[in-house]
Design an enzyme around this catalytic site. Sequence first.
Site, PDB file in Angstrom:
ATOM      1  N   SER A  47      19.303  28.442  21.228  1.00  0.00           N
ATOM      2  CA  SER A  47      18.995  27.747  22.419  1.00  0.00           C
ATOM      3  C   SER A  47      19.201  26.186  21.887  1.00  0.00           C
ATOM      4  O   SER A  47      19.396  25.854  20.718  1.00  0.00           O
ATOM      5  CB  SER A  47      17.395  27.779  22.568  1.00  0.00           C
ATOM      6  OG  SER A  47      17.061  26.923  23.352  1.00  0.00           O
ATOM      7  N   LYS A  99      14.213  35.552  21.738  1.00  0.00           N
ATOM      8  CA  LYS A  99      14.770  34.395  22.642  1.00  0.00           C
ATOM      9  C   LYS A  99      14.199  34.717  24.014  1.00  0.00           C
ATOM     10  O   LYS A  99      14.225  33.548  24.869  1.00  0.00           O
ATOM     11  CB  LYS A  99      16.211  34.569  22.514  1.00  0.00           C
ATOM     12  CG  LYS A  99      17.102  33.579  23.510  1.00  0.00           C
ATOM     13  CD  LYS A  99      16.958  32.140  23.144  1.00  0.00           C
ATOM     14  CE  LYS A  99      17.272  31.013  24.194  1.00  0.00           C
ATOM     15  NZ  LYS A  99      18.424  31.144  25.078  1.00  0.00           N
ATOM     16  N   HIS A 151      11.049  32.912  24.203  1.00  0.00           N
ATOM     17  CA  HIS A 151      11.409  31.448  24.227  1.00  0.00           C
ATOM     18  C   HIS A 151      11.648  31.259  25.690  1.00  0.00           C
ATOM     19  O   HIS A 151      11.029  29.883  26.134  1.00  0.00           O
ATOM     20  CB  HIS A 151      12.341  31.319  23.243  1.00  0.00           C
ATOM     21  CG  HIS A 151      13.182  29.950  23.675  1.00  0.00           C
ATOM     22  ND1 HIS A 151      13.806  29.556  24.497  1.00  0.00           N
ATOM     23  CD2 HIS A 151      12.927  28.665  22.514  1.00  0.00           C
ATOM     24  CE1 HIS A 151      14.312  28.428  24.534  1.00  0.00           C
ATOM     25  NE2 HIS A 151      13.642  27.781  23.502  1.00  0.00           N
ATOM     26  N   ASN A 152      12.383  31.941  26.365  1.00  0.00           N
ATOM     27  CA  ASN A 152      12.731  31.269  27.807  1.00  0.00           C
ATOM     28  C   ASN A 152      11.707  31.585  28.667  1.00  0.00           C
ATOM     29  O   ASN A 152      11.532  30.741  29.666  1.00  0.00           O
ATOM     30  CB  ASN A 152      14.048  32.105  28.367  1.00  0.00           C
ATOM     31  CG  ASN A 152      15.462  31.657  27.556  1.00  0.00           C
ATOM     32  OD1 ASN A 152      15.262  31.192  26.441  1.00  0.00           O
ATOM     33  ND2 ASN A 152      16.440  31.938  28.233  1.00  0.00           N
ATOM     34  N   GLU A 155       9.700  28.690  28.229  1.00  0.00           N
ATOM     35  CA  GLU A 155      10.617  27.427  28.788  1.00  0.00           C
ATOM     36  C   GLU A 155      10.316  27.558  30.532  1.00  0.00           C
ATOM     37  O   GLU A 155      10.181  26.409  30.907  1.00  0.00           O
ATOM     38  CB  GLU A 155      12.107  27.911  28.630  1.00  0.00           C
ATOM     39  CG  GLU A 155      13.077  26.947  29.365  1.00  0.00           C
ATOM     40  CD  GLU A 155      14.357  27.414  28.704  1.00  0.00           C
ATOM     41  OE1 GLU A 155      14.767  27.522  27.680  1.00  0.00           O
ATOM     42  OE2 GLU A 155      15.236  27.612  29.755  1.00  0.00           O
TER      43      GLU A 155
HETATM   44  N1  NDP Z   1      24.763  27.328  28.541  1.00  0.00           N
HETATM   45  C1  NDP Z   1      23.664  27.255  27.923  1.00  0.00           C
HETATM   46  O1  NDP Z   1      23.027  26.270  27.924  1.00  0.00           O
HETATM   47  C2  NDP Z   1      23.345  28.277  27.333  1.00  0.00           C
HETATM   48  C3  NDP Z   1      23.997  29.675  27.536  1.00  0.00           C
HETATM   49  N2  NDP Z   1      23.339  30.668  26.718  1.00  0.00           N
HETATM   50  C4  NDP Z   1      24.087  31.991  26.659  1.00  0.00           C
HETATM   51  O2  NDP Z   1      25.512  31.961  26.069  1.00  0.00           O
HETATM   52  C5  NDP Z   1      26.158  32.947  26.738  1.00  0.00           C
HETATM   53  C6  NDP Z   1      27.640  32.089  27.091  1.00  0.00           C
HETATM   54  O3  NDP Z   1      27.303  31.132  27.991  1.00  0.00           O
HETATM   55  P1  NDP Z   1      28.020  29.672  28.138  1.00  0.00           P
HETATM   56  O4  NDP Z   1      28.949  29.351  26.941  1.00  0.00           O
HETATM   57  O5  NDP Z   1      27.372  28.788  28.977  1.00  0.00           O
HETATM   58  O6  NDP Z   1      29.146  30.548  29.337  1.00  0.00           O
HETATM   59  P2  NDP Z   1      30.687  29.940  29.642  1.00  0.00           P
HETATM   60  O7  NDP Z   1      30.931  30.487  30.997  1.00  0.00           O
HETATM   61  O8  NDP Z   1      30.711  28.341  29.489  1.00  0.00           O
HETATM   62  O9  NDP Z   1      31.532  30.739  28.688  1.00  0.00           O
HETATM   63  C7  NDP Z   1      31.616  32.218  28.780  1.00  0.00           C
HETATM   64  C8  NDP Z   1      33.060  32.393  27.834  1.00  0.00           C
HETATM   65  O10 NDP Z   1      33.009  33.886  28.007  1.00  0.00           O
HETATM   66  C9  NDP Z   1      34.183  34.252  28.193  1.00  0.00           C
HETATM   67  N3  NDP Z   1      34.327  35.577  28.635  1.00  0.00           N
HETATM   68  C10 NDP Z   1      33.698  36.181  29.560  1.00  0.00           C
HETATM   69  N4  NDP Z   1      34.320  37.691  29.745  1.00  0.00           N
HETATM   70  C11 NDP Z   1      34.740  37.792  28.653  1.00  0.00           C
HETATM   71  C12 NDP Z   1      35.151  38.983  28.413  1.00  0.00           C
HETATM   72  N5  NDP Z   1      35.047  40.189  29.217  1.00  0.00           N
HETATM   73  N6  NDP Z   1      35.882  39.168  27.113  1.00  0.00           N
HETATM   74  C13 NDP Z   1      35.984  37.871  26.501  1.00  0.00           C
HETATM   75  N7  NDP Z   1      35.427  36.772  26.887  1.00  0.00           N
HETATM   76  C14 NDP Z   1      35.112  36.808  28.077  1.00  0.00           C
HETATM   77  C15 NDP Z   1      34.750  33.344  29.018  1.00  0.00           C
HETATM   78  O11 NDP Z   1      36.451  33.289  29.110  1.00  0.00           O
HETATM   79  P3  NDP Z   1      36.910  32.851  30.495  1.00  0.00           P
HETATM   80  O12 NDP Z   1      36.355  31.643  31.154  1.00  0.00           O
HETATM   81  O13 NDP Z   1      38.472  32.799  29.828  1.00  0.00           O
HETATM   82  O14 NDP Z   1      36.754  34.206  31.188  1.00  0.00           O
HETATM   83  C16 NDP Z   1      34.002  32.027  28.475  1.00  0.00           C
HETATM   84  O15 NDP Z   1      34.993  31.496  27.751  1.00  0.00           O
HETATM   85  C17 NDP Z   1      25.461  33.430  27.851  1.00  0.00           C
HETATM   86  O16 NDP Z   1      24.861  34.682  27.544  1.00  0.00           O
HETATM   87  C18 NDP Z   1      24.547  32.363  28.031  1.00  0.00           C
HETATM   88  O17 NDP Z   1      23.361  33.049  28.939  1.00  0.00           O
HETATM   89  C19 NDP Z   1      22.329  30.603  25.707  1.00  0.00           C
HETATM   90  C20 NDP Z   1      21.654  29.495  25.736  1.00  0.00           C
HETATM   91  C21 NDP Z   1      22.293  28.212  26.387  1.00  0.00           C
HETATM   92  O1  5RP Z   2      18.896  30.191  27.380  1.00  0.00           O
HETATM   93  C1  5RP Z   2      18.858  29.154  28.112  1.00  0.00           C
HETATM   94  C2  5RP Z   2      17.977  28.090  27.349  1.00  0.00           C
HETATM   95  O2  5RP Z   2      17.199  28.351  26.566  1.00  0.00           O
HETATM   96  C3  5RP Z   2      19.734  28.843  29.257  1.00  0.00           C
HETATM   97  O3  5RP Z   2      19.961  27.505  29.503  1.00  0.00           O
HETATM   98  C4  5RP Z   2      19.115  29.812  30.285  1.00  0.00           C
HETATM   99  O4  5RP Z   2      20.474  30.191  31.027  1.00  0.00           O
HETATM  100  C5  5RP Z   2      18.118  29.238  31.199  1.00  0.00           C
HETATM  101  O5  5RP Z   2      17.759  30.188  31.928  1.00  0.00           O
HETATM  102  P1  5RP Z   2      17.734  30.264  33.655  1.00  0.00           P
HETATM  103  O6  5RP Z   2      18.906  30.054  34.187  1.00  0.00           O
HETATM  104  O7  5RP Z   2      17.187  31.714  33.820  1.00  0.00           O
HETATM  105  O8  5RP Z   2      16.800  28.993  33.882  1.00  0.00           O
END
Ligand code: NDP
Ligand code: 5RP
Length: 475
Positions: free
Chosen positions: A130, A184, A187-188, A191
């Site tokens: 997070s 987590k 946590h959400n 949130e």
């Molecule tokens: N963004 C946030 O604030 C937060 C996100 N998360 C979680 O973290 C995870 C990633 O999120 P985030 O970084 O934001 O997402 P992004 O969309 O920015 O990145 C996801 C990545 O995964 C890759 N990907 C997708 N499918 C595949 C696959 N089958 N094989 C290999 N690579 C793959 C994508 O590649 P390509 O684009 O090349 O397809 C991309 O690089 C999610 O589960 C999200 O819920 C958790 C906390 C906070």
């Molecule tokens: O994990 C997170 C923060 O802690 C992500 O931002 C999460 O995607 C937020 O949830 P939602 O999109 O359902 O509001």
Amino acid sequence: MEAQFDFGMIGIGVMGSNLLLNMADKGYAAIGFDLKQERADKLEASATKGTTVKGTTNVEEMVRALKKPRKIMMLVPAGKPVDDVINNLLPHLEKDDIVIDGGNSYYKDTQKRVDYLQPKGIHFFGMGVSGGEAGARFGPSMMPGGDKEAYQYLKPILEAIAAKADGKPCVAYMGNGPAGHYVKMTHNGIEYAMMQLISEAYDLMKRGAGYTNDDLHTIFLKWNADSLQSFLIEITAEVFRTLDTETEDGTDYLVDHILDKAGSKGTGKWTSQDAMDLPVSIPTIDMAVALRDLSVYKNQRVEASKLYQPEIGKINSPSAELIQDLEDALYFTFLIAYAQGLSLLAKASVDYKFDIPLPDVVQIWKGGCIIRSSLLYQFDKAFAANATLENVLLHPTIAEILKSKEAALRRIISLTINARIPVAAMSSALAYFDAYCSERLPTNLIQAQRDFFGAHTYQRIDKEGVFHTEWHEGG
Ligand SMILES: NC(=O)C1=CN([C@@H]2O[C@H](COP(=O)(O)OP(=O)(O)OC[C@H]3O[C@@H](n4cnc5c(N)ncnc54)[C@H](OP(=O)(O)O)[C@@H]3O)[C@@H](O)[C@H]2O)C=CC1
Ligand SMILES: O=C(CO)[C@H](O)[C@H](O)COP(=O)(O)O
């Protein structure tokens, strides 16, 4: 390629790339895989000068380049992509390698993956991360769960990149199997509740009391410097001063142009669903999920508002008193939201044999994550006295705090009822508190009704046993 890298990342999007760059800054040689070459190139280009960062589109190359036991994290969307990554990785892995899912995966899926990989000698960790983009880059809160023995290999790297609160890293081993993803998820859920509570305070001040966005910016700044110091209050202050670049002269506030339909990716809903399965009462989190869902039905709300034409009453309380009451009301209800989430973790820890260390959960939420706040420090004494406390409301220091803020919350809710401002999460927090503190609830009547129509039986207050009454002829 010689095995020279300390850590591998699959999925170098927002979270994956920033986490990997954070590791590189702490002296670890980091390699990232992505399906797209431009992402791999961008990763290398974003690295701090003098650090070791490589991007690749060849998964086998990445695995071969890692020191053993290999430590590979994926940060890809939850669901099928996680299984796809595991299946693509498997042919290249060896016994004792460690694979971490850092995304927001459903904890039951994580359990299945642990069970699938354990017989193959692969240690699978579910780890909540997070803090969003900035957190990942400069210090997130991380919630890893899985094989305790294997955690020793992850600990130094994770502690190096984690946020610090009071000099302690905001990462700790969260327990067995999918415990990390469970923490987590919870946590959400918290949130969701905190965001809903803040939006209700906003509604009261904006529609009810007529405050401008400038006023709101100042109020949230003050709150953040005071008892409500937290990430969510801090960013909300910023939201109220952000201008809209899309409109003609750019003097409108962006927040007023954003459609009032909330998105959600599932973690809040899972928290409520699992709480009902256990069962644990977390109505403020449930209400936050329900209100996001209700927000989506914009067309129906527009139709209903034409039909009922609700007139929003003016709230004319003196400003200083209203703002102080709202600060106390938010403090009270934030505390209840944390209490509900922690009570869920306490029960899940026992029922699912996760063995979640609640004092550590509180510690790692103090920095780096979305729900970080100074309020969390209030729980230290409660968990120092009893590390498996079922509900923090049972500790005297928490009782003192709640008693000191309770009247303010009641005044706020009374104002909103006549003004027709919906404060569903605040009301649910107060109702939860009132019910939790009631030695006797009206549930005796529910038991009588159940026995009346279904012979479901009841217990008595004055003698042991199970009873049934013939309530009426033929009953
Ligand atoms: N963004 C946030 O604030 C937060 C996100 N998360 C979680 O973290 C995870 C990633 O999120 P985030 O970084 O934001 O997402 P992004 O969309 O920015 O990145 C996801 C990545 O995964 C890759 N990907 C997708 N499918 C595949 C696959 N089958 N094989 C290999 N690579 C793959 C994508 O590649 P390509 O684009 O090349 O397809 C991309 O690089 C999610 O589960 C999200 O819920 C958790 C906390 C906070
Ligand atoms: O994990 C997170 C923060 O802690 C992500 O931002 C999460 O995607 C937020 O949830 P939602 O999109 O359902 O509001």
